[in-house]
Design an enzyme around this catalytic site. Sequence first.
Site, mmCIF file in Angstrom:
data_model
loop_
_atom_site.group_PDB
_atom_site.id
_atom_site.type_symbol
_atom_site.label_atom_id
_atom_site.label_comp_id
_atom_site.label_asym_id
_atom_site.label_seq_id
_atom_site.Cartn_x
_atom_site.Cartn_y
_atom_site.Cartn_z
ATOM 1 N N HIS A 247 -11.339 6.147 -5.181
ATOM 2 C CA HIS A 247 -11.032 5.055 -4.261
ATOM 3 C C HIS A 247 -11.810 5.154 -2.946
ATOM 4 C CE1 HIS A 247 -8.652 1.658 -2.953
ATOM 5 N NE2 HIS A 247 -8.322 2.299 -1.844
ATOM 6 N N ASP B 112 10.095 -16.133 -0.047
ATOM 7 C CA ASP B 112 9.225 -17.260 0.305
ATOM 8 C C ASP B 112 7.879 -16.817 0.872
ATOM 9 O OD1 ASP B 112 10.308 -16.250 2.632
ATOM 10 O OD2 ASP B 112 10.676 -18.200 3.560
ATOM 11 N N SER C 9 -10.890 -1.341 0.088
ATOM 12 C CA SER C 9 -9.506 -1.273 -0.358
ATOM 13 C C SER C 9 -8.755 -2.547 0.063
ATOM 14 C CB SER C 9 -8.856 -0.004 0.206
ATOM 15 O OG SER C 9 -7.569 0.189 -0.304
#
Length: 449
Positions: free
Chosen positions: A413, A360, A152
């Site tokens: 998953h 940023d 993951s």
Amino acid sequence: MSAPHTASAPYAVRGMRVTDHRFTVPLDHADPDGETITVFAREYTDAELPQAEAERLPWLLYLQGGPGGKGPRLLQFGGWTKAASSRFRLLMLDQRGTGLSTPLTRQTLAVRGNAAAQAEFLAHFRADSIVADAELIREALGSAPWTTYGQSYGGFCTLTYLSFAPHGLRESLITGGLAPLTGPADRVYRATFRRVAARNAEYFAKYPQDRTITTRIARHLESVPEFLPSGERLSVQRFQMAGSYLGGNTRMDGLHHLLEEAFVSTPDGDRLSDTFLETVHGLVSRAANPLYALLHESIYGQGKATDWAAERVLEEFPEFRPDAEEPLYTGEMVYPWYFDEDPALVPLKDTAELLAARKDWPALYDPAQLARNTVPVAAAVYSDDIYVDRDLSLETAAAVRGLRVWESPDFHHDGIADDGEGIFNRLLAMVRGEPEHQEAAEAAAASGA
């Protein structure tokens, strides 16, 4: 440069030889002489091997899911660790801020000062810093380029590793963790909302009676105050977080078992049972892992603000709204209301807002480096993964030179929880071209990777 390092004497746990390692690393790797933090990792080797022989094995670094997930605490070898322990020294990393590494919680963040100071501190806890830690740790252990296994978010970290420190890697294995290399977070949530909606449909087709009980619970919570063990009122939108069960194969059935025990009869009428409320609390509280809520969207942030992307994209999927006629369960998305409703997150609300607005964020990947990659890489992609979208994963796979894909519709998953040994062996065979698994390697090549 390597990280100052201490190690415990090895001790035995059910057929494993275990050593605890602590490393001192810079908080900001751009300022190596500045503030430091501790990163913890636990080594496991097969106790049946003589220690000298075990110490000659190459290292495998396991990169855990998250963000904010600590390394697994093994009670014995099993699944993929059983498969790997005959070939590797296993290192389970507590990524910075987790487990026994310098902790990061509402309690410890308060020491940093105001919300702005906390947000600035947290900016050093993404994949770029985790990879820089890993390289210092590798050097401190005296390891040659090592093997990494990323599950993951650990796969996201692997892509960062391949981008900025490929010299530290012998080979990399990834399961359910090919992140998009470019683009805003919105495209991730747009894709995963569709996957989660499809998984809801699959669940309710299997357990049609649970469609009625789910709606009943939602309407009940709107009109009747029900309180979690931690004292706060349970909202419909927080109940919908029980959709975390839908991310796994066998775990999906756990949602059905939860709903079976939802209501009990009381002198005040039908109320949600203590059993139900206790289980839901364990699903929705971020007290043990606040980093997940604080940094989840930032793992998709590169050069621009994420600005609560999941909350914005949700407007395109009204079926997930708590006031929908038949509301659906949600996935792993994080929303600003988490910081209003979870007592462990309430003190961090202003910090979370600053992180969501941060513009940023540095790049997490170097597409040019990935396009000329020479490190052998194999990745398992799960066709119906509700957390890491299959189409976006294959887009990334095509952008990494030499990356081989094994796509499977058989797992969700948490595939390595279902057949960890088989998945690990297949991926390792793919990166090494081992003849006994050549059929798997050829099937991966045929997938178009």
